[in-house]
Structures are given as structure tokens and as C-alpha cells.
Design a protein around this motif. Structure first.
Motif, PDB file in Angstrom:
ATOM      1  N   ASN A  49       0.847  -1.107  -0.179  1.00 29.63           N
ATOM      2  CA  ASN A  49      -0.005   0.053  -0.053  1.00 29.63           C
ATOM      3  C   ASN A  49       0.978   1.150  -0.135  1.00 29.63           C
ATOM      4  O   ASN A  49       1.922   1.260   0.336  1.00 29.63           O
ATOM      5  CB  ASN A  49      -0.936  -0.124   1.117  1.00 29.63           C
ATOM      6  CG  ASN A  49      -1.835  -1.168   1.073  1.00 29.63           C
ATOM      7  OD1 ASN A  49      -2.580  -1.372   0.087  1.00 29.63           O
ATOM      8  ND2 ASN A  49      -1.966  -1.922   2.264  1.00 29.63           N
ATOM      9  N   PHE A  50       0.033   2.177  -0.208  1.00 24.28           N
ATOM     10  CA  PHE A  50       0.935   3.694  -0.576  1.00 24.28           C
ATOM     11  C   PHE A  50       0.857   4.529   0.664  1.00 24.28           C
ATOM     12  O   PHE A  50      -0.011   4.293   1.662  1.00 24.28           O
ATOM     13  CB  PHE A  50       0.449   4.415  -1.644  1.00 24.28           C
ATOM     14  CG  PHE A  50      -1.125   4.712  -1.789  1.00 24.28           C
ATOM     15  CD1 PHE A  50      -1.398   5.816  -1.152  1.00 24.28           C
ATOM     16  CD2 PHE A  50      -1.824   3.801  -2.595  1.00 24.28           C
ATOM     17  CE1 PHE A  50      -2.674   6.236  -1.076  1.00 24.28           C
ATOM     18  CE2 PHE A  50      -3.085   4.167  -2.578  1.00 24.28           C
ATOM     19  CZ  PHE A  50      -3.713   5.486  -1.788  1.00 24.28           C
ATOM     20  N   LEU A  51       1.527   5.440   0.651  1.00 29.09           N
ATOM     21  CA  LEU A  51       1.461   6.680   1.857  1.00 29.09           C
ATOM     22  C   LEU A  51       0.988   7.936   1.050  1.00 29.09           C
ATOM     23  O   LEU A  51       1.180   7.873  -0.248  1.00 29.09           O
ATOM     24  CB  LEU A  51       2.862   6.985   2.410  1.00 29.09           C
ATOM     25  CG  LEU A  51       3.715   5.633   2.996  1.00 29.09           C
ATOM     26  CD1 LEU A  51       4.871   6.197   3.392  1.00 29.09           C
ATOM     27  CD2 LEU A  51       2.756   5.227   4.202  1.00 29.09           C
ATOM     28  N   SER A  52       0.292   8.662   1.792  1.00 27.60           N
ATOM     29  CA  SER A  52      -0.235  10.088   1.008  1.00 27.60           C
ATOM     30  C   SER A  52       0.119  11.315   1.937  1.00 27.60           C
ATOM     31  O   SER A  52      -0.069  12.195   1.283  1.00 27.60           O
ATOM     32  CB  SER A  52      -1.805   9.733   0.641  1.00 27.60           C
ATOM     33  OG  SER A  52      -2.528   9.453   1.790  1.00 27.60           O
ATOM     34  N   ASP A  53       0.358  11.086   3.301  1.00 34.25           N
ATOM     35  CA  ASP A  53       0.672  12.120   4.229  1.00 34.25           C
ATOM     36  C   ASP A  53       2.096  12.559   4.194  1.00 34.25           C
ATOM     37  O   ASP A  53       2.968  11.829   4.953  1.00 34.25           O
ATOM     38  CB  ASP A  53       0.051  11.863   5.420  1.00 34.25           C
ATOM     39  CG  ASP A  53       0.459  12.795   6.270  1.00 34.25           C
ATOM     40  OD1 ASP A  53       0.790  14.006   6.041  1.00 34.25           O
ATOM     41  OD2 ASP A  53       0.140  12.630   7.648  1.00 34.25           O
ATOM     42  N   VAL A  54       2.588  13.423   3.337  1.00 31.19           N
ATOM     43  CA  VAL A  54       4.053  13.763   3.378  1.00 31.19           C
ATOM     44  C   VAL A  54       4.392  14.263   4.449  1.00 31.19           C
ATOM     45  O   VAL A  54       5.720  14.677   4.679  1.00 31.19           O
ATOM     46  CB  VAL A  54       4.347  14.805   2.114  1.00 31.19           C
ATOM     47  CG1 VAL A  54       3.808  14.148   0.967  1.00 31.19           C
ATOM     48  CG2 VAL A  54       3.514  16.000   2.371  1.00 31.19           C
ATOM     49  N   THR A  55       3.607  14.735   5.518  1.00 28.60           N
ATOM     50  CA  THR A  55       4.016  15.214   6.983  1.00 28.60           C
ATOM     51  C   THR A  55       4.325  14.276   7.962  1.00 28.60           C
ATOM     52  O   THR A  55       4.590  14.726   9.067  1.00 28.60           O
ATOM     53  CB  THR A  55       2.882  16.383   7.415  1.00 28.60           C
ATOM     54  OG1 THR A  55       1.933  15.496   7.941  1.00 28.60           O
ATOM     55  CG2 THR A  55       2.698  17.417   6.341  1.00 28.60           C
ATOM     56  N   SER A  56       4.321  13.003   7.498  1.00 28.67           N
ATOM     57  CA  SER A  56       4.433  11.918   8.506  1.00 28.67           C
ATOM     58  C   SER A  56       5.792  11.390   8.724  1.00 28.67           C
ATOM     59  O   SER A  56       6.389  11.462   7.499  1.00 28.67           O
ATOM     60  CB  SER A  56       3.377  10.741   8.227  1.00 28.67           C
ATOM     61  OG  SER A  56       3.787   9.613   8.948  1.00 28.67           O
TER      62      SER A  56
END
Length: 253
Positions: A49-56
Motif C-alpha cells: 500500500n501507499f503513503l499519502s501524508d507527506v508530513t508523517s
């Protein structure tokens, strides 16, 4: 049965989407696939699966990737070696492939990736005669890749490093937080006499934003005629973005 075509269509779409997802589970050194899955790549809990929150902080090495360093082996390489990653499943979406490197202050097994990251590789649009670029629309050198190789800079100082693979799928990037990030980190120990200073550098998180160039695309991906990848300039200075996939490997003995 009434409604069956719809069910089949949905199932096919889900299967296609899942197939297009990927992660990175092994490294390549000088054309040789090394070790077992996750032996030298930090295991994460995000599957394909992907990540979408670049602040994490998950942007460093994926979900739980910062916790698995102690259980991951560190592979010795030489500055100047050709390295790479294997892609579990297939790089099945449009977008670039990038590689960052960050030096651990001591044992890389204990390193949380909070330091500086330099970008050493970008594989973006295809520019060969076989790409069919006559219409001006961007074609991707990354598409359907299952392995890729890149050069580890000869200038890289000796030490232990996190080597971070980053694939960005941009098929939904015309909306905020629509870009999909696929990330994993390998642990390497570099030998050599390099005295370079990797840079410019960025932090994860902190440097990417949801509207950064290359992350937020102003129009639908299938219509764009140029693309600029996110992040700093490539290091060493003068390194050029790749436009042809180098995916040659041989299996481990």
C-alpha cells in the motif's frame, strides 16, 4: 444475473489496482540480487500500500520501518558500486522512481532517519525512440519495472547509511494528497575513500509538501507534456536524471 457485470468490473478494477501497487524487499549489488526478502531492507507493515501524508515520519522508511532496524542486516558495499532494488509486484503506475541516502551517526540499525537526506537517483520520463513520444505526452521509463539499478557515488564517504527507495504514483495527483508514495529503506555499510559532502539535503518529513512541484500536478497525468520530480538537485553535482531503465539482474546463487 443482473448486476453481475458490475461486480466483475469492480473486481477487475480492484485486482488491477492491487497489481499496480508495489514495495521494495531486496537490494541489488553489481547486478546480483542479494539475500532474502527483507534481509537488508527494513520490513514495514504497509504491505504494498501507499503513503499519502507527506508530513508523517512514515515518509522516511514506511509504516513501522523505523522500528525494524535492529532486525535488519547491513550489507557491505563499495562507493562506486552499482546498486538497485527489487520491486515486489510491479511499478504499475505513472510516475518517477527516486533514491535518497542518509548517513547514520553510528550503527545504522539504531538510526531513525531524522538526519539529512541527499538524492542520488531519479528515473523519470522515457526519452528513447521506442517511447512513442511524438504526441508530446510524457511516457514513463519506470512503467512496469520490477528491478532498477543506479550508481552509488564514488564520492560518498565511508560509513553506514540508510538507502531509501521512493516511487511516486501521480495518476491521482491533480488533487491535494492524491500522489501515492511507495517507500522502503535498505541498510548498507559503505567502504571507500570518498570525501564528498552529499547535498543539497532535505528532511523527511519537512521538505515535501502536499503542493510541492512533482507532488501536486495541475492537470490529469495522461495529458502532461513535462514533469519535474520533487526534492533537491541530484548529488554529486552534475548528476543527470535517468530516462532509460537499467533493470539488468541475475538471481542469487
Amino acid at each position: 444475473m443482473k448486476g453481475l457485470p458490475t461486480i466483475l468490473a469492480v473486481t477487475a478494477a480492484l485486482t488491477s489496482t492491487t497489481y499496480a501497487h508495489w514495495t521494495y524487499d531486496r537490494i541489488i549489488v553489481n547486478g546480483q540480487i542479494i539475500g532474502e526478502p527483507w534481509q537488508y531492507v527494513r520490513r514495514h507493515s504497509n504491505g504494498n500500500n501507499f503513503l499519502s501524508d507527506v508530513t508523517s515520519a512514515d515518509m522516511r522508511c514506511n509504516i513501522d520501518g523505523l522500528l525494524s532496524g535492529a532486525n535488519t542486516s547491513t550489507y557491505p558495499v563499495n562507493a562506486g558500486d552499482k546498486l538497485g532494488f527489487t520491486i515486489k509486484d510491479t511499478f504499475g503506475h505513472p510516475g518517477p522512481q527516486q533514491v535518497y541516502i542518509s548517513k547514520a551517526p553510528a550503527d545504522v540499525k539504531d538510526y531513525d532517519g531524522s538526519g539529512d537526506w541527499a538524492k542520488i537517483y531519479t528515473l523519470s520520463d522515457c526519452r528513447t525512440k521506442d517511447c512513442g513520444t511524438g504526441d508530446g505526452i510524457v511516457k514513463w521509463a519506470t512503467y512496469r519495472a520490477q528491478t532498477f539499478n543506479f550508481a552509488l557515488p564514488r564520492e560518498l564517504p565511508a560509513g553506514e547509511y540508510l538507502l531509501r527507495a521512493e516511487g511516486i504514483a501521480i495518476h491521482a495527483a491533480q488533487k491535494s494528497r492524491g500522489a501515492q508514495f511507495y517507500v522502503a529503506c535498505a541498510q548498507i555499510k559503505v567502504e571507500g575513500s570518498g570525501t564528498g559532502m552529499p547535498g543539497p539535503t532535505i528532511k523527511f518529513p519537512g521538505s515535501y509538501t502536499s503542493n510541492s512541484t512533482g507532488i501536486l500536478i495541475p492537470q490529469i497525468w495522461s495529458q502532461i507534456t513535462n514533469y519535474t520530480s520533487p526534492g533537491p538537485k541530484l548529488w554529486p553535482e552534475g548528476t543527470e536524471e535517468a530516462h532509460v531503465l537499467d533493470g539488468k539482474v541475475k538471481q542469487s546463487d
